[in-house]
Write a protein that holds these residues in place. Structure first.
Motif, PDB file in Angstrom:
ATOM      1  N   ASN B  16      53.209 103.320 -45.748  1.00 18.34           N
ATOM      2  CA  ASN B  16      52.548 102.404 -44.611  1.00 18.34           C
ATOM      3  C   ASN B  16      51.613 101.341 -45.018  1.00 18.34           C
ATOM      4  O   ASN B  16      51.437 100.539 -43.968  1.00 18.34           O
ATOM      5  CB  ASN B  16      51.669 103.599 -43.475  1.00 18.34           C
ATOM      6  N   ASN B  17      51.268 101.476 -45.968  1.00 20.23           N
ATOM      7  CA  ASN B  17      50.270 100.124 -46.218  1.00 20.23           C
ATOM      8  C   ASN B  17      50.988  98.781 -46.806  1.00 20.23           C
ATOM      9  O   ASN B  17      50.376  97.938 -47.230  1.00 20.23           O
ATOM     10  CB  ASN B  17      49.304 100.620 -47.568  1.00 20.23           C
ATOM     11  N   LYS B  20      50.100  96.621 -50.077  1.00 19.43           N
ATOM     12  CA  LYS B  20      48.632  96.325 -50.214  1.00 19.43           C
ATOM     13  C   LYS B  20      47.887  97.323 -50.787  1.00 19.43           C
ATOM     14  O   LYS B  20      48.278  98.565 -50.828  1.00 19.43           O
ATOM     15  CB  LYS B  20      48.041  95.883 -48.769  1.00 19.43           C
ATOM     16  N   ILE B  22      44.976 100.285 -51.056  1.00 16.35           N
ATOM     17  CA  ILE B  22      44.185 100.887 -50.224  1.00 16.35           C
ATOM     18  C   ILE B  22      43.032 101.740 -50.994  1.00 16.35           C
ATOM     19  O   ILE B  22      43.449 102.135 -52.349  1.00 16.35           O
ATOM     20  CB  ILE B  22      45.132 101.830 -49.365  1.00 16.35           C
ATOM     21  N   ASN B  26      39.283 105.625 -48.739  1.00 12.30           N
ATOM     22  CA  ASN B  26      40.201 105.469 -47.440  1.00 12.30           C
ATOM     23  C   ASN B  26      41.097 106.720 -47.638  1.00 12.30           C
ATOM     24  O   ASN B  26      41.401 107.519 -46.541  1.00 12.30           O
ATOM     25  CB  ASN B  26      40.650 104.073 -47.152  1.00 12.30           C
ATOM     26  N   HIS B  61      47.824 101.293 -55.014  1.00 10.67           N
ATOM     27  CA  HIS B  61      49.260 100.357 -54.423  1.00 10.67           C
ATOM     28  C   HIS B  61      50.534 100.779 -54.992  1.00 10.67           C
ATOM     29  O   HIS B  61      50.817 100.988 -56.348  1.00 10.67           O
ATOM     30  CB  HIS B  61      48.496  98.695 -55.046  1.00 10.67           C
TER      31      HIS B  61
END
Lengths: 326, 326
Positions: B16-17, B20, B22, B26, B61
């Motif tokens: 979902n990222n 990028k 994360i 998080n 990532h």
């Protein structure tokens, strides 16, 4: 109504004698049992509904078989090679098409017939119910493995309606085929046909052809006013087994013609058995209602309709009603 | 290659990222586990073939997913409503069409996808074998419950070939559709489609559409010289999951157009993707060989051929070969 092995043999002997008398001695020789045993079997058969006349010094003579459908009776005198090769009779099942589909998946051979005395969930087209009470109608399905091109699928309904028409005609009753799969007597439905196929784009591997015929009903529920039975039309009971045998024999003829590729002849014969040509009709097909004039049945068995704008529409199936004259 | 529940969640978070970074914090918040546990899950995923980059102070990532087909990967980012509603992945089965048929009979809902890493009995049309070795191709079937008129059956193959063509085009590879159900790159087969239907004369109740795509094969057995793979054409491995997702998304689009009745547009698009129009061909259909000129594709998706005597023939399916010039 189960018969034991000797009783089945005895029924066959009586059938094979074509209504003539056969001596008890002759029967006892053929069956390989005593005269007393023959007498016992005759008594049992009578208990099970067979009417067998016996005359001293002449012997026995089959007058009438019970009005129950049994494998023995269906096969007695059935002169087919493929259709009826295997016969399965059930007293009460949800629908013969469902049972036939199950048997076909399990590898039942082409030509297998599935008959029920009663259907608790008999179906017509589009999932409609088909009223099929016990011991009065012929509710059965034929499994075939036709390996016909898939776009010939309508021909399975075509030949079946022709076959049923012919068998009913033999009783001296006139019928009309209502496109695509009903058979009517004076506007009332006496037979419905529901075929199902399993196919790839190339070939129809398996087809299940369900046939429901109202034979000996005296009356119908008021919610199906447009139904009729053969008995209502001709005024007397019709022998369901003889009718079934006639249908199976005609089915084999027509199925062979279909396999031989006699498409044109079959469509012509079908066309001539309908009264829809040239009529103004409404057709409900899927979510659409299309009105227009029926101009033809195509070479491939489709109904050809011209709408008021002159567009041509072809239908494989649908619900057709004659338009009221304005 | 089974992932546990937390690993599946973690894969979804990384997907979902969108490539990028994360942060570990998080992730630990979202999963509701400690930073140490996150690190353990990342390690496990790496062992299972996921390539995950980690950079101090930036986090994690997702670089690459393993080249194995899993339900998690197929569903990650799949933006469809119907197609792929349920996804079943098998490591080795006889054929995805057989399995899909079995699931469909058991009540699997429309939109169910059946995928196999290997087919031991992969089939093409007319019972021909389809070579489907493990981990190199996309072998899958789509179950749909279309309730289309039965004579629209050819459209299932039509939309499927257009869908696969579009997805392969997105890789920068040109293809041609070979009527009726193959996709070719420079004359060699890269994809075959095998659809099967269960129908009454009114409607197609269920269709199983089998799709086999040669993706990452380096070579083929010498007995199938006319096969090619996407890898052989473009020179590098192609991500099978992305290709599958593209196909499922396009399939949903085209299936909706079909359900909306856009028959004419679909046929036009299909026609334009073939090179057979105007050519002299031989067609083997059933037991017949018919030669002639392909003059059109009918509105209903049939091949229209005119033989040397001027007779018109319509085909739903068949084997077509271009005639040698005399």
């Amino acid at each position: 109504m189960e018969l034991n092995k000797k009783e089945i043999e005895l029924v066959k002997i009586l059938h094979n004698n074509n209504g003539k008398f056969i001596s008890g001695e002759n029967i006892s020789d053929t069956l390989g049992v005593s005269r007393t045993a023959v007498w016992k079997y005759i008594k049992n058969l009578r208990k099970k509904g067979y009417i067998i006349e016996s005359v001293p010094r002449r012997g026995y003579h089959l007058v009438e078989v019970p009005d129950k459908i049994t494998v023995t009776e269906v096969l007695a005198g059935l002169k087919t090679n493929l259709i009826g090769k295997e016969v399965r009779v059930f007293s009460s099942i949800d629908s013969t098409n469902n049972k036939a589909r199950e048997l076909a998946k399990g590898g039942a051979s082409g030509g297998t017939i599935v008959i029920a005395e009663e259907q608790t969930g008999g179906k017509g087209r589009l999932g409609r119910k088909w009223y099929s009470p016990p011991y009065t109608g012929l509710w059965f399905s034929v499994i075939v493995r036709p390996h016909l091109p898939s776009n010939r699928a309508p021909f399975l309904t075509i030949i079946t309606s022709l076959v049923v028409k012919k068998a009913i005609n033999k009783l001296g009753i006139e019928v009309l085929i209502k496109w695509p799969n009903d058979i009517l007597i004076r506007g009332k439905k006496v037979c419905g046909i529901l075929s199902e196929i399993m196919a790839t784009p190339d070939v129809i591997n398996t087809a299940i052809i369900g046939i429901g015929i109202n034979v000996n009903q005296d009356s119908f529920p008021s919610k199906i006013p447009l139904a009729t039975s053969l008995k209502q039309v001709c005024g007397h009971n019709v022998n369901r087994i003889e009718l079934l045998q006639d249908i199976l024999m005609e089915f084999e003829n027509y199925y062979n013609r279909l396999k031989d590729g006699c498409y044109r002849d079959l469509v012509t014969e079908w066309k001539n058995s309908m009264d829809i040509l040239g009529k103004e009709v409404d057709i409900v097909a899927g979510n659409e209602i299309i009105s227009g004039k029926v101009v033809s049945i195509s070479r491939r068995g489709e109904l050809v309709l011209i709408d008021p704008d002159g567009n041509k529409h072809l239908f494989w199936a649908g619900d057709v009603t004659l338009r009221q004259k304005d």
